[in-house]
Design a protein around this motif. Structure first.
Motif, mmCIF file in Angstrom:
data_model
loop_
_atom_site.group_PDB
_atom_site.id
_atom_site.type_symbol
_atom_site.label_atom_id
_atom_site.label_comp_id
_atom_site.label_asym_id
_atom_site.label_seq_id
_atom_site.Cartn_x
_atom_site.Cartn_y
_atom_site.Cartn_z
ATOM 1 N N ASP A 123 0.756 -1.214 -0.159
ATOM 2 C CA ASP A 123 -0.110 -0.034 -0.034
ATOM 3 C C ASP A 123 1.000 1.387 -0.043
ATOM 4 O O ASP A 123 1.567 1.599 1.109
ATOM 5 N N LEU A 124 0.949 2.056 -1.271
ATOM 6 C CA LEU A 124 1.784 3.113 -1.212
ATOM 7 C C LEU A 124 1.414 4.215 -0.135
ATOM 8 O O LEU A 124 2.314 4.955 0.411
ATOM 9 N N ARG A 157 2.964 7.395 4.580
ATOM 10 C CA ARG A 157 2.627 7.958 5.886
ATOM 11 C C ARG A 157 3.772 7.297 6.918
ATOM 12 O O ARG A 157 4.191 7.913 7.925
ATOM 13 N N GLY A 158 4.242 5.806 6.819
ATOM 14 C CA GLY A 158 4.970 5.215 7.712
ATOM 15 C C GLY A 158 6.313 5.954 7.706
ATOM 16 O O GLY A 158 6.907 6.233 8.560
ATOM 17 N N ILE A 159 6.792 6.265 6.281
ATOM 18 C CA ILE A 159 8.084 6.440 5.905
ATOM 19 C C ILE A 159 8.369 8.036 6.553
ATOM 20 O O ILE A 159 9.349 8.307 7.447
ATOM 21 N N VAL A 160 7.265 8.922 6.353
ATOM 22 C CA VAL A 160 7.267 10.166 6.947
ATOM 23 C C VAL A 160 7.300 10.312 8.458
ATOM 24 O O VAL A 160 7.970 11.035 9.023
ATOM 25 N N GLU A 182 3.663 3.632 -11.096
ATOM 26 C CA GLU A 182 3.140 4.055 -9.645
ATOM 27 C C GLU A 182 4.403 3.801 -8.519
ATOM 28 O O GLU A 182 4.616 2.794 -8.147
ATOM 29 N N GLU A 183 5.255 4.779 -8.449
ATOM 30 C CA GLU A 183 6.331 4.772 -7.478
ATOM 31 C C GLU A 183 6.548 6.117 -6.789
ATOM 32 O O GLU A 183 6.167 7.110 -7.565
ATOM 33 N N ARG A 184 7.150 6.445 -5.612
ATOM 34 C CA ARG A 184 7.472 7.402 -5.071
ATOM 35 C C ARG A 184 8.630 7.400 -4.418
ATOM 36 O O ARG A 184 9.238 6.400 -3.952
ATOM 37 N N GLY A 185 9.352 8.742 -4.547
ATOM 38 C CA GLY A 185 10.667 8.711 -4.224
ATOM 39 C C GLY A 185 10.730 9.365 -2.734
ATOM 40 O O GLY A 185 9.930 10.506 -2.540
ATOM 41 N N PHE A 186 11.659 9.147 -1.946
ATOM 42 C CA PHE A 186 11.833 9.575 -0.585
ATOM 43 C C PHE A 186 13.439 9.554 -0.440
ATOM 44 O O PHE A 186 14.240 8.867 -1.060
ATOM 45 N N SER A 187 13.643 10.278 0.869
ATOM 46 C CA SER A 187 15.111 10.394 1.313
ATOM 47 C C SER A 187 15.076 10.043 2.604
ATOM 48 O O SER A 187 14.141 9.996 3.355
ATOM 49 N N VAL A 202 9.681 3.609 -3.260
ATOM 50 C CA VAL A 202 8.807 2.644 -2.797
ATOM 51 C C VAL A 202 7.957 2.340 -4.138
ATOM 52 O O VAL A 202 7.431 3.332 -4.788
ATOM 53 N N ARG A 203 7.519 1.108 -4.398
ATOM 54 C CA ARG A 203 6.417 1.022 -5.479
ATOM 55 C C ARG A 203 5.619 -0.304 -5.263
ATOM 56 O O ARG A 203 5.810 -1.004 -4.340
ATOM 57 N N GLY A 204 4.485 -0.469 -5.831
ATOM 58 C CA GLY A 204 3.637 -1.295 -5.322
ATOM 59 C C GLY A 204 4.188 -2.796 -6.105
ATOM 60 O O GLY A 204 5.073 -2.838 -6.938
ATOM 61 N N ALA A 205 3.832 -3.869 -5.387
ATOM 62 C CA ALA A 205 4.366 -5.279 -5.645
ATOM 63 C C ALA A 205 4.329 -5.587 -6.963
ATOM 64 O O ALA A 205 5.236 -6.299 -7.844
ATOM 65 N N LEU A 206 3.225 -5.231 -7.944
ATOM 66 C CA LEU A 206 3.033 -5.587 -9.361
ATOM 67 C C LEU A 206 3.191 -4.649 -10.279
ATOM 68 O O LEU A 206 2.910 -4.670 -11.321
ATOM 69 N N THR A 207 3.985 -3.489 -9.658
ATOM 70 C CA THR A 207 4.117 -2.315 -10.472
ATOM 71 C C THR A 207 5.581 -2.521 -11.221
ATOM 72 O O THR A 207 6.531 -2.587 -10.429
ATOM 73 N N PRO A 208 5.639 -2.404 -12.643
ATOM 74 C CA PRO A 208 6.886 -2.355 -13.066
ATOM 75 C C PRO A 208 7.708 -1.109 -12.809
ATOM 76 O O PRO A 208 7.077 0.011 -12.542
#
Length: 131
Positions: A79-80, A85-88, A105-110, A119-125
């Motif tokens: 669940d992205l 929310r958890g990462i932040v 569908e992926e999101r970048g963090f530091s 982070v990306r969804g399990a089935l997301t290329p």
């Protein structure tokens, strides 16, 4: 026969104890080695990471174009939104990066020391590297 038996992703940082806490919570990991200048952890899936003290460590500048990305951590999540929310909540920061075109569908963090990860969804290329 493999030449290498195992590998560990090692991140240099000013405060390895604090950065290890971030990744322990993110991965549900346990400490496997702790010395004055290095902390190593292992997650339930067997992923191993270590954090090495570098008193002159400076965060990478990615996604700014003047420096190339040298290492990229990519984590798969169910669940992205919950992951974000958890990462932040752990002290990670979203990165303002241009989204790649397409259905990715992926999101970048530091992390708290400035190392980037996605982070990306399990089935997301995965998206192609841009630039």
């Amino acid at each position: 026969m493999a030449l290498v038996n195992a590998g560990v992703v090692v991140l240099d940082c000013a405060e390895p104890e604090k950065l290890a806490e971030f990744y322990k919570s993110l991965l549900g990991a346990e400490e496997t080695e702790v010395t004055a200048n290095r902390v190593e952890i292992e997650g339930p899936s067997g992923m191993r990471m270590a954090f090495r003290r570098d008193v002159n460590a400076t965060p990478p500048s990615w996604p700014r174009p003047e420096n190339s990305l040298q290492v990229h951590l990519d984590f798969v999540v169910d669940d992205l939104d919950a992951a974000e929310r958890g990462i932040v909540g752990l002290g990670g920061r979203p990165l303002e990066a241009k989204d790649p075109a397409g259905p990715h569908e992926e999101r970048g963090f530091s992390d708290p020391a400035g190392h980037s990860f996605t982070v990306r969804g399990a089935l997301t290329p995965t998206a192609p590297k841009q630039g």
